[in-house]
Scaffold this motif. Structure first.
Motif, PDB file in Angstrom:
ATOM      1  N   LYS A  85     -58.387 -31.640 -66.866  1.00 26.07           N
ATOM      2  CA  LYS A  85     -59.492 -31.244 -67.833  1.00 26.07           C
ATOM      3  C   LYS A  85     -60.439 -31.875 -68.051  1.00 26.07           C
ATOM      4  O   LYS A  85     -61.773 -31.726 -67.854  1.00 26.07           O
ATOM      5  N   GLN A  86     -60.215 -33.139 -68.712  1.00 24.33           N
ATOM      6  CA  GLN A  86     -61.013 -34.226 -68.937  1.00 24.33           C
ATOM      7  C   GLN A  86     -61.746 -34.720 -67.776  1.00 24.33           C
ATOM      8  O   GLN A  86     -62.960 -34.857 -68.003  1.00 24.33           O
ATOM      9  N   ARG A  87     -61.140 -34.990 -66.713  1.00 27.46           N
ATOM     10  CA  ARG A  87     -61.705 -35.147 -65.393  1.00 27.46           C
ATOM     11  C   ARG A  87     -62.900 -34.293 -65.016  1.00 27.46           C
ATOM     12  O   ARG A  87     -63.782 -34.517 -64.874  1.00 27.46           O
ATOM     13  N   GLN A  88     -62.493 -32.772 -65.094  1.00 31.21           N
ATOM     14  CA  GLN A  88     -63.486 -32.064 -64.844  1.00 31.21           C
ATOM     15  C   GLN A  88     -64.660 -32.156 -65.837  1.00 31.21           C
ATOM     16  O   GLN A  88     -65.685 -31.859 -65.279  1.00 31.21           O
ATOM     17  N   ARG A  89     -64.366 -32.124 -67.036  1.00 32.46           N
ATOM     18  CA  ARG A  89     -65.592 -32.240 -68.008  1.00 32.46           C
ATOM     19  C   ARG A  89     -66.347 -33.619 -67.904  1.00 32.46           C
ATOM     20  O   ARG A  89     -67.624 -33.698 -67.832  1.00 32.46           O
ATOM     21  N   ASP A  90     -65.600 -34.504 -67.410  1.00 32.45           N
ATOM     22  CA  ASP A  90     -66.479 -35.970 -66.983  1.00 32.45           C
ATOM     23  C   ASP A  90     -67.462 -35.514 -65.813  1.00 32.45           C
ATOM     24  O   ASP A  90     -68.647 -35.904 -65.877  1.00 32.45           O
ATOM     25  N   ARG A  91     -66.864 -34.902 -64.741  1.00 27.54           N
ATOM     26  CA  ARG A  91     -67.678 -34.656 -63.561  1.00 27.54           C
ATOM     27  C   ARG A  91     -68.712 -33.836 -63.864  1.00 27.54           C
ATOM     28  O   ARG A  91     -69.703 -33.995 -63.188  1.00 27.54           O
ATOM     29  N   ALA A  92     -68.437 -32.852 -64.774  1.00 27.64           N
ATOM     30  CA  ALA A  92     -69.638 -31.861 -64.967  1.00 27.64           C
ATOM     31  C   ALA A  92     -70.913 -32.387 -65.845  1.00 27.64           C
ATOM     32  O   ALA A  92     -71.884 -32.120 -65.795  1.00 27.64           O
ATOM     33  N   PRO A  97     -64.735 -40.167 -64.344  1.00 24.70           N
ATOM     34  CA  PRO A  97     -63.764 -40.324 -65.430  1.00 24.70           C
ATOM     35  C   PRO A  97     -63.520 -41.806 -65.595  1.00 24.70           C
ATOM     36  O   PRO A  97     -63.404 -42.376 -65.038  1.00 24.70           O
ATOM     37  N   PRO A  98     -63.330 -41.906 -66.952  1.00 22.01           N
ATOM     38  CA  PRO A  98     -62.994 -43.463 -67.442  1.00 22.01           C
ATOM     39  C   PRO A  98     -61.632 -43.769 -67.036  1.00 22.01           C
ATOM     40  O   PRO A  98     -60.654 -43.060 -66.947  1.00 22.01           O
ATOM     41  N   GLN A  99     -61.580 -44.974 -67.105  1.00 22.94           N
ATOM     42  CA  GLN A  99     -60.153 -45.456 -67.230  1.00 22.94           C
ATOM     43  C   GLN A  99     -59.398 -45.296 -68.628  1.00 22.94           C
ATOM     44  O   GLN A  99     -60.038 -45.627 -69.493  1.00 22.94           O
ATOM     45  N   ARG A 100     -58.153 -44.952 -68.505  1.00 23.10           N
ATOM     46  CA  ARG A 100     -57.476 -44.311 -69.723  1.00 23.10           C
ATOM     47  C   ARG A 100     -57.141 -45.865 -70.479  1.00 23.10           C
ATOM     48  O   ARG A 100     -56.434 -46.803 -69.571  1.00 23.10           O
ATOM     49  N   PRO A 101     -56.992 -45.756 -71.751  1.00 23.40           N
ATOM     50  CA  PRO A 101     -56.481 -46.992 -72.450  1.00 23.40           C
ATOM     51  C   PRO A 101     -54.751 -47.093 -72.114  1.00 23.40           C
ATOM     52  O   PRO A 101     -54.190 -46.308 -71.626  1.00 23.40           O
ATOM     53  N   LEU A 102     -54.501 -48.347 -72.416  1.00 23.57           N
ATOM     54  CA  LEU A 102     -52.973 -48.708 -72.132  1.00 23.57           C
ATOM     55  C   LEU A 102     -52.114 -47.687 -72.656  1.00 23.57           C
ATOM     56  O   LEU A 102     -50.977 -47.326 -72.017  1.00 23.57           O
TER      57      LEU A 102
END
Length: 149
Positions: A85-92, A97-102
Motif C-alpha cells: 500500500k505504501q508503494r502504491q501511495r508513493d507511485r500515486a 518508493p523509498p528504501q526502508r530503514p534497517l
C-alpha cells in the motif's frame, strides 16, 4: 413499520422508534463502522478533538512500546500488505518508493533501530522522503559520514 437499508452492510433493518435518523443496523460490525465514520468526520471538523486524539495515541504508544513490533512479528502478511500500500501511495504521488530503514519500522515516530552502533563523527542527514510516513515527525534519511572523530 418501515425498513431501511443499513449504511454499513446494505441489508434491510427496522430502525428503533427512539432513533428516527438511524442509518446503521444493530450488527456489531456495522456499529464499529458507524463509530469509525463519526470519528473520521469529527477529526476533520474539530481541531481540538483531533489534537486530543493525537495526544491519546501518542501516550498509548509510549505505554506500549513493543506492541507494533510484536504485531508485525505475529502478522507477517500485514507487513507485506502495508508495504504494498505504501508503494502504491508513493507511485500515486509520482515518486519512487523509498528504501526502508534497517529496522523496517515506519509506524512509530522517532524510531532508530540499528544493528550496529554509530561511530562518533560529523554526519550529514539527507532527507529521502517528504514527511508523508505513518506518523508525524517521521523522516527517512540517508546519513553520510563527513569526518570521523
Amino acid at each position: 413499520m418501515e425498513k431501511r437499508r443499513c449504511a454499513g452492510c446494505r441489508k434491510l433493518f427496522h430502525p428503533r422508534a427512539q432513533s428516527p435518523r438511524q442509518k446503521f443496523c444493530a450488527d456489531a460490525e456495522c456499529q464499529r463502522e458507524r463509530k469509525r465514520r463519526w470519528q473520521k468526520a469529527r477529526r476533520a471538523a474539530d481541531p481540538d478533538y483531533r489534537d486530543n486524539d493525537v495526544q491519546a495515541n501518542r501516550q498509548w504508544r509510549r505505554r506500549h512500546p513493543e506492541y507494533w513490533r510484536a504485531y508485525r512479528g505475529e502478522h507477517p502478511q500485514s507487513v507485506i500488505g502495508n508495504r504494498d500500500k505504501q508503494r502504491q501511495r508513493d507511485r500515486a504521488r509520482g515518486r519512487e518508493p523509498p528504501q526502508r530503514p534497517l529496522g523496517g519500522d515506519l509506524a512509530n515516530e522517532d524510531v532508530s533501530i540499528l544493528p550496529f552502533p554509530i561511530a562518533t563523527g560529523t554526519y550529514r542527514m539527507i532527507s529521502v522522503t517528504g514527511g508523508d510516513l505513518a506518523n508525524e515527525n517521521a523522516c527517512l534519511v540517508k546519513i553520510a559520514l563527513l569526518s570521523g572523530g
